[in-house]
Design a protein around this motif. Structure first.
Motif, mmCIF file in Angstrom:
data_model
loop_
_atom_site.group_PDB
_atom_site.id
_atom_site.type_symbol
_atom_site.label_atom_id
_atom_site.label_comp_id
_atom_site.label_asym_id
_atom_site.label_seq_id
_atom_site.Cartn_x
_atom_site.Cartn_y
_atom_site.Cartn_z
ATOM 1 N N SER A 1 -17.768 7.895 -58.645
ATOM 2 C CA SER A 1 -16.494 7.747 -59.350
ATOM 3 C C SER A 1 -16.060 6.290 -59.520
ATOM 4 C CB SER A 1 -15.389 8.542 -58.643
ATOM 5 O OG SER A 1 -15.150 8.029 -57.349
ATOM 6 N N LEU A 2 -16.837 5.361 -58.982
ATOM 7 C CA LEU A 2 -16.567 3.931 -59.127
ATOM 8 C C LEU A 2 -17.902 3.237 -59.367
ATOM 9 C CD1 LEU A 2 -14.344 1.725 -58.933
ATOM 10 C CD2 LEU A 2 -14.843 1.579 -56.504
ATOM 11 N N PRO A 3 -18.025 2.495 -60.465
ATOM 12 C CA PRO A 3 -19.306 1.862 -60.788
ATOM 13 C C PRO A 3 -19.705 0.772 -59.779
ATOM 14 C CG PRO A 3 -17.868 1.903 -62.713
ATOM 15 C CD PRO A 3 -17.043 2.310 -61.537
ATOM 16 N N LEU A 4 -20.940 0.829 -59.352
ATOM 17 C CA LEU A 4 -21.466 -0.149 -58.405
ATOM 18 C C LEU A 4 -21.381 -1.566 -58.955
ATOM 19 C CD1 LEU A 4 -22.943 -0.942 -55.792
ATOM 20 C CD2 LEU A 4 -25.089 -0.356 -56.944
ATOM 21 N N ASP A 5 -21.703 -1.744 -60.241
ATOM 22 C CA ASP A 5 -21.689 -3.096 -60.806
ATOM 23 C C ASP A 5 -20.293 -3.714 -60.756
ATOM 24 O OD1 ASP A 5 -20.802 -1.305 -62.875
ATOM 25 O OD2 ASP A 5 -21.202 -2.868 -64.358
ATOM 26 N N LEU A 6 -19.258 -2.903 -60.888
ATOM 27 C CA LEU A 6 -17.885 -3.395 -60.815
ATOM 28 C C LEU A 6 -17.570 -3.890 -59.406
ATOM 29 C CD1 LEU A 6 -15.190 -3.612 -62.417
ATOM 30 C CD2 LEU A 6 -14.626 -1.378 -61.475
ATOM 31 N N VAL A 7 -17.982 -3.132 -58.410
ATOM 32 C CA VAL A 7 -17.735 -3.509 -57.014
ATOM 33 C C VAL A 7 -18.547 -4.753 -56.656
ATOM 34 C CG1 VAL A 7 -17.925 -2.766 -54.604
ATOM 35 C CG2 VAL A 7 -17.154 -1.151 -56.364
ATOM 36 N N GLN A 8 -19.825 -4.773 -57.022
ATOM 37 C CA GLN A 8 -20.675 -5.923 -56.689
ATOM 38 C C GLN A 8 -20.172 -7.206 -57.326
ATOM 39 O OE1 GLN A 8 -24.528 -4.399 -57.946
ATOM 40 N NE2 GLN A 8 -25.201 -4.352 -55.815
ATOM 41 N N SER A 9 -19.834 -7.166 -58.599
ATOM 42 C CA SER A 9 -19.398 -8.386 -59.275
ATOM 43 C C SER A 9 -18.062 -8.878 -58.726
ATOM 44 C CB SER A 9 -19.331 -8.190 -60.789
ATOM 45 O OG SER A 9 -18.440 -7.149 -61.124
ATOM 46 N N THR A 10 -17.163 -7.955 -58.394
ATOM 47 C CA THR A 10 -15.882 -8.352 -57.816
ATOM 48 C C THR A 10 -16.090 -8.929 -56.420
ATOM 49 O OG1 THR A 10 -14.815 -6.580 -59.075
ATOM 50 C CG2 THR A 10 -13.528 -7.588 -57.327
ATOM 51 N N PHE A 11 -16.984 -8.327 -55.651
ATOM 52 C CA PHE A 11 -17.303 -8.827 -54.310
ATOM 53 C C PHE A 11 -17.888 -10.240 -54.388
ATOM 54 C CE2 PHE A 11 -20.615 -9.248 -50.988
ATOM 55 C CZ PHE A 11 -19.803 -9.240 -49.860
ATOM 56 N N LEU A 12 -18.835 -10.453 -55.286
ATOM 57 C CA LEU A 12 -19.451 -11.788 -55.410
ATOM 58 C C LEU A 12 -18.421 -12.831 -55.834
ATOM 59 C CD1 LEU A 12 -22.828 -10.812 -57.097
ATOM 60 C CD2 LEU A 12 -22.447 -11.527 -54.724
ATOM 61 N N LEU B 1 -7.402 -4.188 -60.441
ATOM 62 C CA LEU B 1 -7.124 -4.528 -61.836
ATOM 63 C C LEU B 1 -8.305 -4.222 -62.758
ATOM 64 C CD1 LEU B 1 -5.190 -7.884 -61.362
ATOM 65 C CD2 LEU B 1 -4.252 -5.675 -62.069
ATOM 66 N N ARG B 2 -9.499 -4.586 -62.325
ATOM 67 C CA ARG B 2 -10.678 -4.347 -63.157
ATOM 68 C C ARG B 2 -10.976 -2.853 -63.299
ATOM 69 N NH1 ARG B 2 -15.649 -7.279 -61.428
ATOM 70 N NH2 ARG B 2 -16.248 -7.023 -63.601
ATOM 71 N N ALA B 3 -10.765 -2.091 -62.217
ATOM 72 C CA ALA B 3 -10.968 -0.646 -62.285
ATOM 73 C C ALA B 3 -9.934 -0.014 -63.223
ATOM 74 C CB ALA B 3 -10.884 -0.026 -60.890
ATOM 75 N N ALA B 4 -8.691 -0.491 -63.156
ATOM 76 C CA ALA B 4 -7.641 0.035 -64.036
ATOM 77 C C ALA B 4 -7.989 -0.187 -65.498
ATOM 78 C CB ALA B 4 -6.303 -0.605 -63.699
ATOM 79 N N ASP B 5 -8.618 -1.311 -65.804
ATOM 80 C CA ASP B 5 -9.047 -1.572 -67.180
ATOM 81 C C ASP B 5 -10.044 -0.525 -67.666
ATOM 82 O OD1 ASP B 5 -7.456 -3.811 -67.451
ATOM 83 O OD2 ASP B 5 -9.088 -5.240 -67.063
ATOM 84 N N ARG B 6 -10.753 0.092 -66.733
ATOM 85 C CA ARG B 6 -11.724 1.134 -67.079
ATOM 86 C C ARG B 6 -11.151 2.541 -66.890
ATOM 87 N NH1 ARG B 6 -17.698 -0.686 -64.942
ATOM 88 N NH2 ARG B 6 -17.631 -2.852 -65.650
ATOM 89 N N GLY B 7 -9.860 2.618 -66.599
ATOM 90 C CA GLY B 7 -9.223 3.920 -66.422
ATOM 91 C C GLY B 7 -9.438 4.543 -65.060
ATOM 92 N N ILE B 8 -9.797 3.732 -64.078
ATOM 93 C CA ILE B 8 -10.046 4.230 -62.710
ATOM 94 C C ILE B 8 -8.887 3.771 -61.825
ATOM 95 C CG2 ILE B 8 -11.603 4.165 -60.737
ATOM 96 C CD1 ILE B 8 -13.820 3.344 -62.790
ATOM 97 N N HIS B 9 -8.251 4.706 -61.151
ATOM 98 C CA HIS B 9 -7.103 4.385 -60.297
ATOM 99 C C HIS B 9 -7.577 4.155 -58.852
ATOM 100 C CE1 HIS B 9 -3.084 4.400 -58.664
ATOM 101 N NE2 HIS B 9 -3.475 5.316 -57.789
ATOM 102 N N LEU B 10 -7.256 2.999 -58.322
ATOM 103 C CA LEU B 10 -7.510 2.669 -56.919
ATOM 104 C C LEU B 10 -6.183 2.297 -56.283
ATOM 105 C CD1 LEU B 10 -10.624 0.323 -57.165
ATOM 106 C CD2 LEU B 10 -10.612 2.729 -56.521
ATOM 107 N N SER B 11 -6.064 2.530 -54.981
ATOM 108 C CA SER B 11 -4.856 2.076 -54.291
ATOM 109 C C SER B 11 -5.204 1.591 -52.911
ATOM 110 C CB SER B 11 -3.831 3.200 -54.196
ATOM 111 O OG SER B 11 -4.365 4.337 -53.572
#
Length: 99
Positions: A59-70, A89-99
């Motif tokens: 439910s959360l793309p790996l590339d989004l997490v990796q790039s944000t982590f780096l 913020l980046r997940a919200a741009d893709r329509g994914i809600h994180l809190s």
């Protein structure tokens, strides 16, 4: 069906099961992320664990997490803050809600 056929079928089932499990975390581990981002509270640790669980369940793309982590690990201070806020913020741009 002979022995070789049974072994081949079992091997194919095992490989299929591995891929059907969902995405792996691409080498990111909770311990590595916590150490690199200098988490300081159980809530921060929990955020990392929830993020990786969402990657594993797809439910959360790996590339989004990796790039944000780096990106966040290059910050001189407050690495976890940058990671969390950036990922939200980046997940919200893709329509994914994180809190």
């Amino acid at each position: 069906m002979n022995r070789h056929g049974i072994l081949l079928a079992a091997l194919l089932l095992a490989v299929t099961a591995c891929f059907a499990r969902g995405a792996d975390t691409g080498g990111l581990t909770a311990d590595n992320m916590k150490a690199t981002l200098h988490t300081a509270t159980p809530q921060e640790d929990g955020f990392i664990e929830r993020v990786l669980a969402r990657v594993e369940d797809g439910s959360l793309p790996l590339d989004l997490v990796q790039s944000t982590f780096l990106w966040a690990k290059k910050k001189p201070r407050k690495k976890f803050f940058y990671f969390k806020q950036g990922l939200i913020l980046r997940a919200a741009d893709r329509g994914i809600h994180l809190s």
